[in-house]
Scaffold this motif. Structure first.
Motif, short mmCIF file in Angstrom:
data_model
loop_
_atom_site.label_atom_id
_atom_site.label_comp_id
_atom_site.label_asym_id
_atom_site.label_seq_id
_atom_site.Cartn_x
_atom_site.Cartn_y
_atom_site.Cartn_z
N ASP A 26 -42.38 104.03 -59.87
CA ASP A 26 -41.44 104.58 -60.85
C ASP A 26 -41.17 103.58 -61.97
O ASP A 26 -40.94 103.97 -63.12
N VAL A 27 -41.18 102.29 -61.64
CA VAL A 27 -40.96 101.23 -62.62
C VAL A 27 -41.80 100.02 -62.21
O VAL A 27 -41.99 99.76 -61.02
N ILE B 36 -32.02 99.81 -60.47
CA ILE B 36 -33.10 100.79 -60.52
C ILE B 36 -33.52 101.14 -59.10
O ILE B 36 -33.72 100.25 -58.28
N LYS B 37 -33.68 102.40 -58.85
CA LYS B 37 -34.08 102.86 -57.53
C LYS B 37 -35.52 103.38 -57.57
O LYS B 37 -36.13 103.49 -58.62
N GLY B 38 -36.01 103.74 -56.40
CA GLY B 38 -37.34 104.32 -56.32
C GLY B 38 -38.38 103.30 -55.87
O GLY B 38 -38.06 102.29 -55.24
N VAL C 181 -39.97 97.92 -52.82
CA VAL C 181 -40.63 96.98 -53.72
C VAL C 181 -41.96 96.50 -53.14
O VAL C 181 -42.03 96.05 -52.00
N ASP C 182 -43.01 96.58 -53.96
CA ASP C 182 -44.29 95.97 -53.67
C ASP C 182 -44.49 94.79 -54.62
O ASP C 182 -44.18 94.90 -55.81
N PHE C 183 -44.98 93.69 -54.10
CA PHE C 183 -45.15 92.48 -54.90
C PHE C 183 -46.64 92.19 -55.07
O PHE C 183 -47.36 92.00 -54.10
N ILE D 247 -39.13 86.06 -57.95
CA ILE D 247 -38.58 85.77 -56.63
C ILE D 247 -37.13 86.26 -56.54
O ILE D 247 -36.74 86.98 -55.61
N TYR D 248 -36.33 85.87 -57.52
CA TYR D 248 -34.93 86.28 -57.53
C TYR D 248 -34.80 87.78 -57.78
O TYR D 248 -33.89 88.42 -57.27
N LEU D 249 -35.73 88.34 -58.56
CA LEU D 249 -35.72 89.78 -58.79
C LEU D 249 -35.97 90.54 -57.50
O LEU D 249 -35.28 91.52 -57.20
N ALA D 250 -36.94 90.08 -56.71
CA ALA D 250 -37.24 90.73 -55.44
C ALA D 250 -36.04 90.70 -54.50
O ALA D 250 -35.78 91.65 -53.76
#
Length: 249
Positions: free
Chosen positions: A180-181, A105-107, A132-134, A122-125
């Protein structure tokens, strides 16, 4: 050893916050490498006795070829026994299991976690190739933030005791319309609130949690209600489209 399980060796197992542990395991066979993607989990068993009878499901926190990292909270007898394992001890794992996050997924993407729900994020980031904002919510102690600083654009922290970051719930500073997601994992009330905030604005995916007995969908012990019927967290999940989940009060 239970059917399908394989033996691994504890590389390290340390406490990083109150009741929170990081455990890294390595394979007992040099040619064997770990597999799995963010959102998936392993069934973990670190004791030889029949009590506890059930293994414990623990999310993948990170994979580095020959090393698998688990981040877990001690909640009962099983996780307590796992927390006592020292370097060199063996344990049994089954996995990877379940359906994880879609990383293609982009954006602009927001990851929203609460407490130990930070583990699969963590692994997703580290797996996403996007902006990406966490968002990380904690009761008091902050942990593991340094593991993802290089993988995200911004980190937003909240604590309920005003010890660091925003004083309150992490959902209070989330602005869904900027993304976006959104991916979320944590306490059910938090995820329910995230889904409500995102409705009609942005697509959200939630990683659900439950007591998982078998891990392969056979026992029907980890079912949840969705708009399309009863689903198994260990088989159809743990990751679900947020608006499909019926968050019962």
């Amino acid at each position: 050893m239970k059917e399908g399980y394989r033996e691994v060796i504890v590389y390290s197992n340390k406490q990083i916050a109150s009741n929170i542990y990081e455990m890294k395991v390595v394979s007992d066979k040099d040619e064997l490498r770990f597999e799995g993607k963010s959102g998936q989990f392993y069934m973990v068993r670190g004791w030889e006795s029949l009590d506890p009878y059930l293994s414990r499901p623990i999310s993948i926190c990170n994979i580095e070829e020959d090393r698998l990292t688990f981040l877990y909270e001690v909640r009962g007898k099983g996780t307590h026994l796992i927390s006592t394992l020292e370097s060199g001890h063996s344990l049994e794992i089954l996995g990877p299991l379940g359906n994880g996050f879609n990383i293609n997924i982009k954006g602009n993407i927001a990851l929203v976690s609460g407490g130990i729900g930070i583990a699969p994020m963590i692994y997703l980031a580290k797996s996403l190739h996007a902006n990406v904002d966490f968002y990380c919510g904690f009761r008091n102690e902050i942990y593991y933030i340094d593991e993802i600083e290089e993988n995200v654009e911004n980190i937003f922290i909240s604590t309920e005791d005003d010890s660091k970051g925003y004083n309150g719930f992490i959902t209070e500073i989330l602005k869904p319309e900027q993304y976006d997601v959104i991916f979320t994992c944590g306490p059910l009330p938090m995820m329910k609130r995230v889904v409500e905030m995102c409705k009609g604005k942005v697509r959200v995916y939630a990683s659900m949690e439950s007591r998982i007995a078998c891990g392969i969908g056979a026992c029907l012990g980890c079912t949840i209600e969705t708009k399309s019927g009863i689903k198994r967290i260990c088989k159809e999940g743990p990751v679900f489209y947020g608006e499909e989940v019926l968050f019962n009060d």
